[in-house]
Design a protein around this motif. Structure first.
Motif, mmCIF file in Angstrom:
data_model
loop_
_atom_site.group_PDB
_atom_site.id
_atom_site.type_symbol
_atom_site.label_atom_id
_atom_site.label_comp_id
_atom_site.label_asym_id
_atom_site.label_seq_id
_atom_site.Cartn_x
_atom_site.Cartn_y
_atom_site.Cartn_z
ATOM 1 N N SER A 39 -11.546 40.001 15.460
ATOM 2 C CA SER A 39 -10.619 40.918 14.795
ATOM 3 C C SER A 39 -9.982 40.255 13.585
ATOM 4 C CB SER A 39 -9.540 41.341 15.783
ATOM 5 O OG SER A 39 -8.877 40.192 16.249
ATOM 6 N N LYS A 40 -9.450 41.100 12.712
ATOM 7 C CA LYS A 40 -8.792 40.569 11.516
ATOM 8 C C LYS A 40 -7.450 39.950 11.898
ATOM 9 C CE LYS A 40 -11.002 42.959 7.814
ATOM 10 N NZ LYS A 40 -10.849 43.267 6.397
ATOM 11 N N THR A 41 -7.068 38.962 11.121
ATOM 12 C CA THR A 41 -5.811 38.272 11.389
ATOM 13 C C THR A 41 -4.776 38.687 10.355
ATOM 14 O OG1 THR A 41 -7.104 36.417 12.170
ATOM 15 C CG2 THR A 41 -4.795 35.975 11.701
ATOM 16 N N HIS A 42 -3.554 38.880 10.819
ATOM 17 C CA HIS A 42 -2.456 39.253 9.928
ATOM 18 C C HIS A 42 -1.773 37.977 9.436
ATOM 19 C CE1 HIS A 42 1.772 40.475 9.126
ATOM 20 N NE2 HIS A 42 1.146 41.432 8.488
ATOM 21 N N VAL A 43 -1.647 37.850 8.126
ATOM 22 C CA VAL A 43 -1.054 36.641 7.546
ATOM 23 C C VAL A 43 0.129 37.024 6.660
ATOM 24 C CG1 VAL A 43 -1.464 34.671 6.014
ATOM 25 C CG2 VAL A 43 -3.253 35.403 7.592
ATOM 26 N N THR A 44 1.233 36.332 6.829
ATOM 27 C CA THR A 44 2.402 36.526 5.976
ATOM 28 C C THR A 44 2.612 35.246 5.186
ATOM 29 O OG1 THR A 44 3.387 37.861 7.706
ATOM 30 C CG2 THR A 44 4.851 37.142 5.942
ATOM 31 N N THR A 45 2.726 35.387 3.874
ATOM 32 C CA THR A 45 2.846 34.203 3.033
ATOM 33 C C THR A 45 3.652 34.545 1.782
ATOM 34 O OG1 THR A 45 1.553 32.516 1.888
ATOM 35 C CG2 THR A 45 0.671 34.719 1.848
ATOM 36 N N SER B 193 7.001 35.695 -4.094
ATOM 37 C CA SER B 193 7.241 37.007 -3.507
ATOM 38 C C SER B 193 6.416 37.143 -2.218
ATOM 39 C CB SER B 193 6.932 38.129 -4.506
ATOM 40 O OG SER B 193 5.555 38.295 -4.616
ATOM 41 N N LEU B 194 6.994 37.831 -1.259
ATOM 42 C CA LEU B 194 6.402 37.927 0.067
ATOM 43 C C LEU B 194 5.146 38.794 0.042
ATOM 44 C CD1 LEU B 194 7.281 36.838 2.861
ATOM 45 C CD2 LEU B 194 8.153 39.136 3.322
ATOM 46 N N HIS B 195 4.073 38.287 0.630
ATOM 47 C CA HIS B 195 2.838 39.066 0.738
ATOM 48 C C HIS B 195 2.364 39.060 2.181
ATOM 49 C CE1 HIS B 195 2.603 38.737 -3.623
ATOM 50 N NE2 HIS B 195 1.632 39.646 -3.603
ATOM 51 N N GLU B 196 1.783 40.198 2.581
ATOM 52 C CA GLU B 196 1.131 40.256 3.888
ATOM 53 C C GLU B 196 -0.277 40.758 3.662
ATOM 54 O OE1 GLU B 196 3.408 42.010 7.169
ATOM 55 O OE2 GLU B 196 5.006 42.270 5.694
ATOM 56 N N PHE B 197 -1.221 40.189 4.391
ATOM 57 C CA PHE B 197 -2.583 40.702 4.272
ATOM 58 C C PHE B 197 -3.334 40.513 5.585
ATOM 59 C CE2 PHE B 197 -2.540 36.343 2.495
ATOM 60 C CZ PHE B 197 -3.484 35.708 3.304
ATOM 61 N N CYS C 98 -10.476 26.876 -9.076
ATOM 62 C CA CYS C 98 -9.655 27.691 -8.173
ATOM 63 C C CYS C 98 -8.355 26.992 -7.795
ATOM 64 C CB CYS C 98 -10.453 28.000 -6.914
ATOM 65 S SG CYS C 98 -10.833 26.505 -5.970
ATOM 66 N N SER C 99 -7.910 26.010 -8.604
ATOM 67 C CA SER C 99 -6.697 25.258 -8.260
ATOM 68 C C SER C 99 -5.482 26.173 -8.119
ATOM 69 C CB SER C 99 -6.404 24.212 -9.344
ATOM 70 O OG SER C 99 -7.433 23.252 -9.380
ATOM 71 N N VAL C 100 -4.781 26.010 -7.012
ATOM 72 C CA VAL C 100 -3.503 26.680 -6.782
ATOM 73 C C VAL C 100 -2.595 25.640 -6.124
ATOM 74 C CG1 VAL C 100 -4.571 28.957 -6.428
ATOM 75 C CG2 VAL C 100 -4.134 27.495 -4.451
ATOM 76 N N THR C 101 -1.335 25.981 -5.953
ATOM 77 C CA THR C 101 -0.488 25.063 -5.192
ATOM 78 C C THR C 101 -0.189 25.661 -3.826
ATOM 79 O OG1 THR C 101 1.528 25.951 -6.171
ATOM 80 C CG2 THR C 101 0.580 23.988 -7.213
ATOM 81 N N LEU C 102 -0.076 24.773 -2.849
ATOM 82 C CA LEU C 102 0.239 25.154 -1.472
ATOM 83 C C LEU C 102 1.439 24.302 -1.088
ATOM 84 C CD1 LEU C 102 -1.155 27.083 0.457
ATOM 85 C CD2 LEU C 102 -2.490 25.164 1.326
ATOM 86 N N ASN C 103 2.561 24.955 -0.848
ATOM 87 C CA ASN C 103 3.826 24.237 -0.643
ATOM 88 C C ASN C 103 4.024 23.173 -1.733
ATOM 89 O OD1 ASN C 103 4.282 25.806 1.552
ATOM 90 N ND2 ASN C 103 3.983 24.192 3.079
ATOM 91 N N GLY C 104 3.688 23.556 -2.956
ATOM 92 C CA GLY C 104 3.927 22.675 -4.099
ATOM 93 C C GLY C 104 2.835 21.651 -4.363
ATOM 94 N N ARG C 105 1.840 21.525 -3.463
ATOM 95 C CA ARG C 105 0.782 20.533 -3.659
ATOM 96 C C ARG C 105 -0.472 21.213 -4.190
ATOM 97 N NH1 ARG C 105 3.358 15.718 -2.645
ATOM 98 N NH2 ARG C 105 1.385 15.073 -3.508
ATOM 99 N N VAL D 98 -6.337 32.155 6.651
ATOM 100 C CA VAL D 98 -5.495 32.097 7.857
ATOM 101 C C VAL D 98 -4.620 30.847 7.890
ATOM 102 C CG1 VAL D 98 -6.828 33.558 9.423
ATOM 103 C CG2 VAL D 98 -7.479 31.164 9.126
ATOM 104 N N GLU D 99 -5.033 29.804 7.180
ATOM 105 C CA GLU D 99 -4.249 28.562 7.196
ATOM 106 C C GLU D 99 -2.933 28.672 6.421
ATOM 107 O OE1 GLU D 99 -6.523 24.585 7.101
ATOM 108 O OE2 GLU D 99 -7.777 25.910 5.898
ATOM 109 N N VAL D 100 -2.791 29.675 5.547
ATOM 110 C CA VAL D 100 -1.602 29.712 4.681
ATOM 111 C C VAL D 100 -0.447 30.504 5.293
ATOM 112 C CG1 VAL D 100 -3.035 29.426 2.640
ATOM 113 C CG2 VAL D 100 -2.225 31.717 3.244
ATOM 114 N N GLU D 101 -0.599 30.910 6.552
ATOM 115 C CA GLU D 101 0.493 31.595 7.254
ATOM 116 C C GLU D 101 1.798 30.785 7.100
ATOM 117 O OE1 GLU D 101 0.794 34.462 9.152
ATOM 118 O OE2 GLU D 101 2.877 33.904 9.543
ATOM 119 N N GLY D 102 2.820 31.458 6.583
ATOM 120 C CA GLY D 102 4.130 30.813 6.470
ATOM 121 C C GLY D 102 4.261 29.807 5.333
ATOM 122 N N MET D 103 3.214 29.679 4.520
ATOM 123 C CA MET D 103 3.280 28.687 3.439
ATOM 124 C C MET D 103 3.584 29.361 2.096
ATOM 125 S SD MET D 103 0.124 26.229 4.523
ATOM 126 C CE MET D 103 0.711 24.641 4.013
#
Lengths: 288, 162
Positions: B2-8, B13-17, B50-57, B67-72
């Motif tokens: 099943s699909k996983t719900h992620v909030t990040t 700005s808050l996104h859910e997908f 595709c460089s982006v930052t994740l918690n500033g890194r 799925v790894e970016v939940e809460g980040m």
């Protein structure tokens, strides 16, 4: 990549249980080898167990292991975390330099010590530090010596489902790591870690052969005479070395001697700097 | 499966997908959230497009599972400057013509911002070392480095003025 079930356990026991229950499970740390491998469909686990939520596998601490102070690094420590840690810099500075030279910034911000060591890529940097510094590898079941751990190309002593949880490094008297990086990936074409430790001089070689190994001939020569010239006539046998589009086995064997000599030169320079510091402290004490 | 719900949080700005476990952060940014500024180059973490930052890194979005970016906190090129008011780094890339085809540019700008956030006054060697994970196949590195160093000087100058 093929799809899979995703798990994010919060404890080591939970992770191992999920692995055991999966049809074909795989642990996920930084993912910088596993995800590309899955994208190429060379690996297709039914279940991925993301270790990032396990606090017990994180952190960098100083521990007392009997009389000896050990640097204890959680398997999930990212390369950048090791490179910039003040504890690592003060206890085992060679390790922070090595971690700061892995890949590029994006890789260092995701890749982990445990992932690199458990993957056992022949060209990875960390195995040279683990073997050269005589580290202990702690899993959910036991503690292993570095000598027992690295078995061959992408092959370690870890059993099915066994999870590497931390690596404990004793503090060397002096050490240096020098590599000849592949200019594109910064993987070690050849990387040499030379260390003066409690149990003598150790020389670990990565990148050259199917797995990291100790260069006994270099260790013996440096034990007799710790100098750059002691290695002049030592050439490791090319017959055991990797040959690919980047470098022939003979070139790798040649690079082993050159990189070892550079590492020895770096240690000699460190020793001299330390001696000068001691002398100037003694001098300033006697004149004050 | 099943699909996983992620909030990040993306660009503060808050996104859910919803995503499949096998979707990468890059897949979700581009295909679900229409944040197409982040480019796909190699897909294997070599090129840095595709460089982006994740918690500033700084990280490659192609090697991070969504799925790894939940809460980040995720930072993308869309969070740097606006089309009517560019960031200093973007202005300097234009001024020095530090781009040709442009596919590496968003990644390089995100990486440059991460560099200057960590080290506001880098030497040229430090800048080149930090940006080593961003490849430009039009080989505009010289102009890119000039733009980066100019941006650092300009931002440094601006800070002194405050």
């Amino acid at each position: 990549m093929y799809n899979f079930n995703y798990h994010r356990p919060t404890s080591i026991d939970e992770a191992v249980k999920q692995y055991d229950e999966a049809e074909d499970g795989q642990y996920l740390a930084g993912g910088h080898t596993l995800i590309p491998t899955m994208k190429q469909r060379l690996s297709a686990p039914t279940d991925l167990i993301d270790l990032s939520g396990i606090k017990a596998m994180q952190g960098i601490t100083r521990s007392d292991d009997g009389a000896e102070k050990m640097l204890q690094i959680g398997a999930l420590a990212r390369h950048e975390e090791v490179a910039s840690s003040p504890i690592v810099k003060s206890m085992v500075p060679v390790l922070s330099a090595l971690a700061g030279g892995i890949g590029d910034a994006q890789v260092r911000n995701r890749g982990t010590l445990g992932g690199s060591v458990a993957n056992c890529d022949p060209a990875a940097d960390y195995p040279a530090a683990v073997l050269g510094l005589n580290a202990q590898l702690v899993t959910n079941r036991r503690s292993l010596d570095a000598e027992q751990f690295f078995m061959g190309m992408f092959e370690t002593a870890l059993d099915e489902g066994e999870l590497l949880t931390s690596v404990h490094f004793p503090r060397p008297e002096a050490a240096a790591y020098v590599k000849f990086p592949n200019p594109a990936s910064r993987y070690a074409l050849v990387g040499l870690l030379v260390a003066k430790t409690n149990d003598g001089v150790r020389v670990a070689v990565t990148g050259a052969a199917p797995a990291v190994f100790r260069a006994a001939a270099m260790e013996a020569a440096l034990t007799d005479d710790f100098s750059v010239s002691a290695l002049d006539s030592i050439l490791l046998p090319a017959g055991d070395m990797n040959s690919d589009m980047h470098a022939s086995a003979e070139y790798r064997a040649h690079l082993c001697t050159v990189m070892a000599q550079r590492a020895v030169a770096a240690i000699v320079a460190q020793d001299q700097a330390r001696a000068r510091q001691v002398t100037s402290e003694v001098t300033s004490e006697s004149t004050s | 499966m099943s699909k996983t719900h992620v909030t990040t949080s993306i660009n503060a700005s808050l996104h859910e997908f919803l995503c499949e476990p096998g979707d990468t952060l890059l897949d979700v940014l581009r295909n679900e959230l229409q944040l197409t500024g982040t480019k796909e180059g190699c897909g294997t973490g070599d090129c840095g497009a595709c460089s982006v930052t994740l918690n500033g890194r700084l990280v490659c979005a192609c090697l991070v599972l969504a799925v790894e970016v939940e809460g980040m906190e995720v930072g993308t090129i869309e969070g740097i400057g606006q089309s009517d008011s560019l960031d200093v780094i973007q202005e300097k890339f234009l001024e020095h013509a530090a781009l040709q085809c442009g596919i590496c540019t968003p990644g390089l700008i995100v990486s440059t911002k991460a560099l200057l956030d960590e080290n506001p006054d880098p030497t040229e060697a430090e800048a080149r070392y930090y940006l080593a994970g961003n490849l430009c196949r039009c080989t505009g590195y010289d102009k890119i480095i000039r733009a980066v160093m100019d941006a650092a000087a300009t931002l440094g100058g601006a800070k002194e003025g405050v």
